[in-house]
Design a protein around this motif. Structure first.
Motif, mmCIF file in Angstrom:
data_model
loop_
_atom_site.group_PDB
_atom_site.id
_atom_site.type_symbol
_atom_site.label_atom_id
_atom_site.label_comp_id
_atom_site.label_asym_id
_atom_site.label_seq_id
_atom_site.Cartn_x
_atom_site.Cartn_y
_atom_site.Cartn_z
ATOM 1 N N VAL A 76 -6.333 -11.146 -15.232
ATOM 2 C CA VAL A 76 -5.364 -10.914 -15.062
ATOM 3 C C VAL A 76 -4.899 -9.919 -15.180
ATOM 4 O O VAL A 76 -4.865 -8.481 -13.625
ATOM 5 C CB VAL A 76 -4.256 -11.878 -15.718
ATOM 6 C CG1 VAL A 76 -2.596 -11.428 -15.393
ATOM 7 C CG2 VAL A 76 -4.355 -13.063 -15.461
ATOM 8 N N GLU A 77 -5.128 -8.650 -16.240
ATOM 9 C CA GLU A 77 -5.384 -7.257 -16.484
ATOM 10 C C GLU A 77 -5.372 -6.533 -15.569
ATOM 11 O O GLU A 77 -5.497 -5.732 -15.003
ATOM 12 C CB GLU A 77 -4.751 -7.288 -17.806
ATOM 13 C CG GLU A 77 -4.044 -7.727 -18.709
ATOM 14 C CD GLU A 77 -2.825 -7.726 -18.413
ATOM 15 O OE1 GLU A 77 -2.512 -6.232 -18.246
ATOM 16 O OE2 GLU A 77 -1.603 -8.031 -18.318
ATOM 17 N N ALA A 78 -6.851 -7.224 -15.179
ATOM 18 C CA ALA A 78 -7.724 -5.844 -14.249
ATOM 19 C C ALA A 78 -7.315 -6.274 -13.034
ATOM 20 O O ALA A 78 -7.389 -4.695 -12.498
ATOM 21 C CB ALA A 78 -9.321 -6.525 -14.554
ATOM 22 N N HIS A 79 -7.146 -7.097 -12.669
ATOM 23 C CA HIS A 79 -5.963 -7.283 -11.483
ATOM 24 C C HIS A 79 -5.202 -6.643 -11.228
ATOM 25 O O HIS A 79 -4.895 -5.844 -10.038
ATOM 26 C CB HIS A 79 -5.946 -8.901 -11.211
ATOM 27 C CG HIS A 79 -5.170 -8.987 -9.503
ATOM 28 N ND1 HIS A 79 -6.016 -8.900 -8.655
ATOM 29 C CD2 HIS A 79 -3.991 -9.109 -9.472
ATOM 30 C CE1 HIS A 79 -5.275 -8.929 -7.944
ATOM 31 N NE2 HIS A 79 -3.461 -8.954 -7.955
ATOM 32 N N ARG A 80 -4.595 -6.762 -12.269
ATOM 33 C CA ARG A 80 -3.211 -5.664 -12.372
ATOM 34 C C ARG A 80 -3.503 -3.868 -12.353
ATOM 35 O O ARG A 80 -2.640 -3.283 -11.256
ATOM 36 C CB ARG A 80 -2.003 -6.227 -13.460
ATOM 37 C CG ARG A 80 -0.984 -7.048 -13.381
ATOM 38 C CD ARG A 80 -0.442 -7.869 -14.838
ATOM 39 N NE ARG A 80 0.177 -8.696 -14.360
ATOM 40 C CZ ARG A 80 0.070 -9.800 -15.003
ATOM 41 N NH1 ARG A 80 -0.275 -9.302 -16.286
ATOM 42 N NH2 ARG A 80 0.929 -10.702 -15.034
ATOM 43 N N ALA A 81 -4.272 -3.468 -12.812
ATOM 44 C CA ALA A 81 -4.989 -2.467 -13.188
ATOM 45 C C ALA A 81 -4.875 -2.032 -12.048
ATOM 46 O O ALA A 81 -4.786 -0.690 -11.046
ATOM 47 C CB ALA A 81 -6.333 -2.219 -14.247
ATOM 48 N N VAL A 82 -6.089 -2.394 -10.452
ATOM 49 C CA VAL A 82 -6.655 -2.215 -9.795
ATOM 50 C C VAL A 82 -5.415 -2.398 -8.316
ATOM 51 O O VAL A 82 -5.073 -0.941 -7.938
ATOM 52 C CB VAL A 82 -7.734 -3.075 -9.115
ATOM 53 C CG1 VAL A 82 -7.948 -3.038 -7.655
ATOM 54 C CG2 VAL A 82 -8.619 -2.630 -9.897
ATOM 55 N N HIS A 83 -4.299 -3.263 -8.749
ATOM 56 C CA HIS A 83 -3.792 -3.516 -7.515
ATOM 57 C C HIS A 83 -1.992 -3.306 -7.813
ATOM 58 O O HIS A 83 -1.027 -3.636 -6.859
ATOM 59 C CB HIS A 83 -3.642 -5.390 -7.256
ATOM 60 C CG HIS A 83 -5.117 -5.653 -6.720
ATOM 61 N ND1 HIS A 83 -5.225 -5.671 -5.651
ATOM 62 C CD2 HIS A 83 -6.262 -6.404 -7.295
ATOM 63 C CE1 HIS A 83 -6.806 -5.579 -5.304
ATOM 64 N NE2 HIS A 83 -6.991 -6.353 -6.207
ATOM 65 N N GLU A 84 -1.880 -3.115 -9.152
ATOM 66 C CA GLU A 84 -0.193 -2.711 -9.451
ATOM 67 C C GLU A 84 -0.261 -1.617 -10.471
ATOM 68 O O GLU A 84 -0.276 -1.951 -11.522
ATOM 69 C CB GLU A 84 0.782 -3.753 -10.324
ATOM 70 C CG GLU A 84 -0.109 -5.104 -9.440
ATOM 71 C CD GLU A 84 1.336 -6.535 -9.754
ATOM 72 O OE1 GLU A 84 1.285 -5.774 -10.912
ATOM 73 O OE2 GLU A 84 0.480 -7.172 -9.685
ATOM 74 N N PRO A 85 -0.738 -0.471 -10.019
ATOM 75 C CA PRO A 85 -0.895 0.991 -10.763
ATOM 76 C C PRO A 85 0.521 1.375 -11.330
ATOM 77 O O PRO A 85 1.389 0.678 -10.866
ATOM 78 C CB PRO A 85 -1.161 2.236 -10.434
ATOM 79 C CG PRO A 85 -1.663 1.276 -8.739
ATOM 80 C CD PRO A 85 -1.036 -0.213 -8.278
ATOM 81 N N GLN A 86 0.129 1.615 -12.500
ATOM 82 C CA GLN A 86 1.179 2.294 -13.155
ATOM 83 C C GLN A 86 2.000 3.208 -12.797
ATOM 84 O O GLN A 86 1.572 4.184 -12.350
ATOM 85 C CB GLN A 86 0.743 2.364 -14.852
ATOM 86 C CG GLN A 86 -0.234 1.321 -15.862
ATOM 87 C CD GLN A 86 0.435 0.589 -16.385
ATOM 88 O OE1 GLN A 86 0.814 -0.112 -15.832
ATOM 89 N NE2 GLN A 86 1.032 0.818 -17.451
ATOM 90 N N ALA A 87 3.098 2.954 -13.363
ATOM 91 C CA ALA A 87 4.121 4.418 -12.115
ATOM 92 C C ALA A 87 3.846 5.134 -13.523
ATOM 93 O O ALA A 87 3.924 5.297 -14.612
ATOM 94 C CB ALA A 87 5.505 4.181 -12.158
ATOM 95 N N LEU A 88 3.672 6.293 -12.740
ATOM 96 C CA LEU A 88 3.052 7.814 -13.135
ATOM 97 C C LEU A 88 4.736 7.866 -13.912
ATOM 98 O O LEU A 88 4.946 8.061 -13.415
ATOM 99 C CB LEU A 88 2.338 8.699 -12.446
ATOM 100 C CG LEU A 88 1.066 8.358 -12.820
ATOM 101 C CD1 LEU A 88 0.584 9.760 -11.766
ATOM 102 C CD2 LEU A 88 0.072 7.719 -13.585
ATOM 103 N N VAL A 89 4.500 9.011 -15.552
ATOM 104 C CA VAL A 89 6.330 9.814 -15.575
ATOM 105 C C VAL A 89 5.664 10.340 -15.240
ATOM 106 O O VAL A 89 5.012 11.843 -16.617
ATOM 107 C CB VAL A 89 5.972 8.734 -17.337
ATOM 108 C CG1 VAL A 89 7.009 9.228 -18.106
ATOM 109 C CG2 VAL A 89 6.175 7.219 -17.626
ATOM 110 N N SER A 90 7.068 11.339 -15.339
ATOM 111 C CA SER A 90 6.526 13.102 -14.948
ATOM 112 C C SER A 90 7.808 13.675 -15.698
ATOM 113 O O SER A 90 8.365 12.929 -16.669
ATOM 114 C CB SER A 90 7.667 13.673 -14.011
ATOM 115 O OG SER A 90 7.765 11.879 -12.455
#
Length: 132
Positions: A118-132
């Protein structure tokens, strides 16, 4: 400046126990991620310095038995590479989650394959938002 370019996203598995490292690799090889492994937090930082922009998922155990344990590694990754999905495994995930970046997930060890998938799927399909 990146020194490595890589088309598929990467999973970085940081695990001191060879059998557990291989278990994670075998599972993650069935996903859209290519897998790199390290046996220490120090080695993981070296990998991240060369290709951190290509890493989508970091899977590590909380206690790595070295100066840069999994919790310190996760904290550094959360600051320096905020786009990486952090997954930390621990015997007591309730206790370790307090020491992790908010975006990290803590799984009970031994982890269940479905949880990691599940976490691998999220990593590919729901990328983390980059903090600026």
């Amino acid at each position: 400046m990146r020194t490595i370019t890589h088309t598929p996203p990467l999973a970085l598995v940081v695990e001191t126990v060879p059998a557990e490292r291989e278990r994670a690799v075998t599972l993650l090889e069935e996903t859209d991620l290519d897998v790199i492994t390290c046996a220490s937090g120090e080695a993981a930082v070296e990998v991240l310095q060369s290709c951190g922009e290509d890493v989508a998922l970091l899977l590590t155990r909380a206690s790595l038995g070295s100066e840069r344990d999994g919790l310190r590694l996760a904290a550094a990754v959360g600051k320096l590479w905020p786009g990486i999905r952090l997954v930390v495994t621990a015997l007591e995930p309730e206790a370790c989650i307090r020491d992790l970046p908010r975006s990290a997930t803590c799984l009970r060890r031994p982890w269940l394959p479905l949880d990691v998938l599940v976490e691998a799927h999220r990593a590919v399909h729901e990328p983390q938002a980059l903090v600026s």
